[in-house]
Design a protein around this motif. Sequence first.
Motif, PDB file in Angstrom:
ATOM      1  N   ASP A 195     -29.408  -2.344 -18.876  1.00 56.60           N
ATOM      2  CA  ASP A 195     -28.643  -1.098 -18.809  1.00 56.60           C
ATOM      3  C   ASP A 195     -29.500   0.159 -18.911  1.00 56.60           C
ATOM      4  OD1 ASP A 195     -29.372  -1.572 -21.347  1.00 56.60           O
ATOM      5  OD2 ASP A 195     -27.362  -1.578 -22.210  1.00 56.60           O
ATOM      6  N   GLY A 196     -30.790   0.040 -18.686  1.00 56.15           N
ATOM      7  CA  GLY A 196     -31.646   1.230 -18.755  1.00 56.15           C
ATOM      8  C   GLY A 196     -33.092   0.827 -18.862  1.00 56.15           C
ATOM      9  N   CYS A 197     -33.741   1.237 -19.925  1.00 58.10           N
ATOM     10  CA  CYS A 197     -35.129   0.812 -20.126  1.00 58.10           C
ATOM     11  C   CYS A 197     -35.474   0.860 -21.597  1.00 58.10           C
ATOM     12  CB  CYS A 197     -36.087   1.675 -19.319  1.00 58.10           C
ATOM     13  SG  CYS A 197     -36.277   3.357 -19.932  1.00 58.10           S
ATOM     14  N   ARG A 198     -36.573   0.197 -21.934  1.00 57.45           N
ATOM     15  CA  ARG A 198     -37.067   0.193 -23.308  1.00 57.45           C
ATOM     16  C   ARG A 198     -38.520   0.681 -23.281  1.00 57.45           C
ATOM     17  NH1 ARG A 198     -38.895  -5.363 -25.853  1.00 57.45           N
ATOM     18  NH2 ARG A 198     -40.174  -4.526 -27.536  1.00 57.45           N
ATOM     19  N   VAL A 199     -38.843   1.640 -24.132  1.00 53.58           N
ATOM     20  CA  VAL A 199     -40.215   2.158 -24.213  1.00 53.58           C
ATOM     21  C   VAL A 199     -41.028   1.234 -25.127  1.00 53.58           C
ATOM     22  CG1 VAL A 199     -41.657   4.123 -24.856  1.00 53.58           C
ATOM     23  CG2 VAL A 199     -39.398   4.514 -23.839  1.00 53.58           C
ATOM     24  N   LEU A 200     -42.136   0.718 -24.605  1.00 55.06           N
ATOM     25  CA  LEU A 200     -42.944  -0.248 -25.358  1.00 55.06           C
ATOM     26  C   LEU A 200     -44.005   0.435 -26.214  1.00 55.06           C
ATOM     27  CD1 LEU A 200     -43.578  -2.879 -22.516  1.00 55.06           C
ATOM     28  CD2 LEU A 200     -41.826  -2.952 -24.304  1.00 55.06           C
ATOM     29  N   THR A 201     -44.165   1.740 -26.050  1.00 53.10           N
ATOM     30  CA  THR A 201     -45.302   2.424 -26.669  1.00 53.10           C
ATOM     31  C   THR A 201     -44.850   3.606 -27.531  1.00 53.10           C
ATOM     32  OG1 THR A 201     -45.484   3.553 -24.534  1.00 53.10           O
ATOM     33  CG2 THR A 201     -47.041   1.787 -24.942  1.00 53.10           C
ATOM     34  N   ASP A 202     -43.677   3.434 -28.184  1.00 57.63           N
ATOM     35  CA  ASP A 202     -43.157   4.570 -28.953  1.00 57.63           C
ATOM     36  C   ASP A 202     -43.703   4.622 -30.381  1.00 57.63           C
ATOM     37  OD1 ASP A 202     -41.812   2.419 -29.915  1.00 57.63           O
ATOM     38  OD2 ASP A 202     -39.815   3.073 -29.291  1.00 57.63           O
ATOM     39  N   GLY A 203     -44.739   3.827 -30.647  1.00 62.20           N
ATOM     40  CA  GLY A 203     -45.351   3.855 -31.979  1.00 62.20           C
ATOM     41  C   GLY A 203     -46.287   5.031 -32.199  1.00 62.20           C
ATOM     42  N   VAL A 204     -46.442   5.875 -31.206  1.00 63.15           N
ATOM     43  CA  VAL A 204     -47.293   7.059 -31.374  1.00 63.15           C
ATOM     44  C   VAL A 204     -46.455   8.294 -31.025  1.00 63.15           C
ATOM     45  CG1 VAL A 204     -48.298   6.622 -29.081  1.00 63.15           C
ATOM     46  CG2 VAL A 204     -49.404   8.248 -30.571  1.00 63.15           C
TER      47      VAL A 204
END
Length: 439
Positions: A417-426
């Motif tokens: 249903d969209g997307c997931r950000v894999l690099t949101d730890g920064v």
Amino acid sequence: MGLIIPVKEFAERRRKLMASMAADSIAIVAAAPEKERNRGTLHPYRQDSDFQYLTGFGEPDAVLVLIPGREHGESVLFCRERNPEKELWDGYLEGPEGAIERYGLDDAFPIADIDEILPGMIEGRSRIYYPLGKDPQFDTQVMDWVKVIRSKVRTGAHPPGEFVALEHLLHDLRLYKSANEIKVMAKAGAISAEAHCRAMTRARPGAREFHLEAELLHTFMSHGARQTAYPSIVGSGANACILHYTANSDELRDGDLVLIDAGCELECYASDITRTFPVNGVFSEAQKALYEVVLAAQYAAIDAVRPGNHWNHPHEAALTVLTQGLLDLGLLRGTLTDALASEAYRPFYMHRTGHWLGLDVHDVGDYKVGGAWRELEPGMVLTVEPGLYVAPDNTDVDERWRGIGIRIEDDVVVTRDGCRVLTDGVPKTVAAIEALMAG
Ligand code: GLY
Ligand code: MN
Ligand code: MN
């Protein structure tokens, strides 16, 4: 350290590839050759991505052969034989036994015997799939094996009549990431995010760009990610406007921004993150104004990453926000429609908003299908990386903008249903970056 991609997944990939091949065909995929760096030393070895995808086998001097329907095993590996004397110098080898026991290949032979064995496997198959033109030396080798069969036609041998580029089938498989692949890429993304955080907190006026590069490598290596996915870019001040800057040698100056584009590789999967932050921990008004435009463009582009949208939608979303921002701040004049149509943004934004990401940082997979932009589907992984770069000698704009280069890049996976950000730890908002650097 346990690996995330299990052996049975590699077997499943080979099965899928064979299911899409013609019945009386054969596929041949070679490991990457070793490359000399200078006299007597080699570059760190990196397996060929196609070979890695199908085997997980990390040694050079190996060839995978897929033979659908072969009675004694469909997946055959040729590789180096075990050799205690050689292993004492260069490290352990799996040998054909290890290839079967630990990598799940059906059958394996010493690579030294390939000229004797492989022509017999090709004989009777009417089509050969292999990555045509990728390695001229290997092309010659494949032709030599075929010639052996051709020389025996009068004794009834049946040489293959068709050579087909393997990429069409294989790269379409590689474009859709499995749950395990997404797990590895999320882990690579988390390590790279931690590395960017470390670099942010250690930036100081007077330090050099390579000091921040060292901080990145420290985090990558500490997590067992021994190689980067591409050469790290650490560009301070106007160096940020050089898209492929890798000299990383200048001094970090008070009042400048620094752009870091760096990511580690894990189990051969790439991560690719860019952050731009102030050397002294606080954005100036001009830096902040441009930064907010790039950040808004990145949010808009990420929002456009969802099934049903096509490949170019995120780019179009970013272009609209960037161009409107340039108009609002007075770097461009006129209307949004005209500025988009005439590509007036080009002096400030000259690259695309992303690329596929996977075993290669610029991963395989077609961006257009039948002449139209490809639709985004769950499991596809891409980067979203808008930027703005004001050349230091751009006299068309007010002086305060000159020499500012900003890019913000994250890795995202398309979901149902969209997307997931894999690099949101920064962090990437102005407030969050300033808070991290103050802390
Ligand atoms: N660092 C390579 C890229 O962003 O495409
Ligand atoms: Mn990128
Ligand atoms: Mn990048």
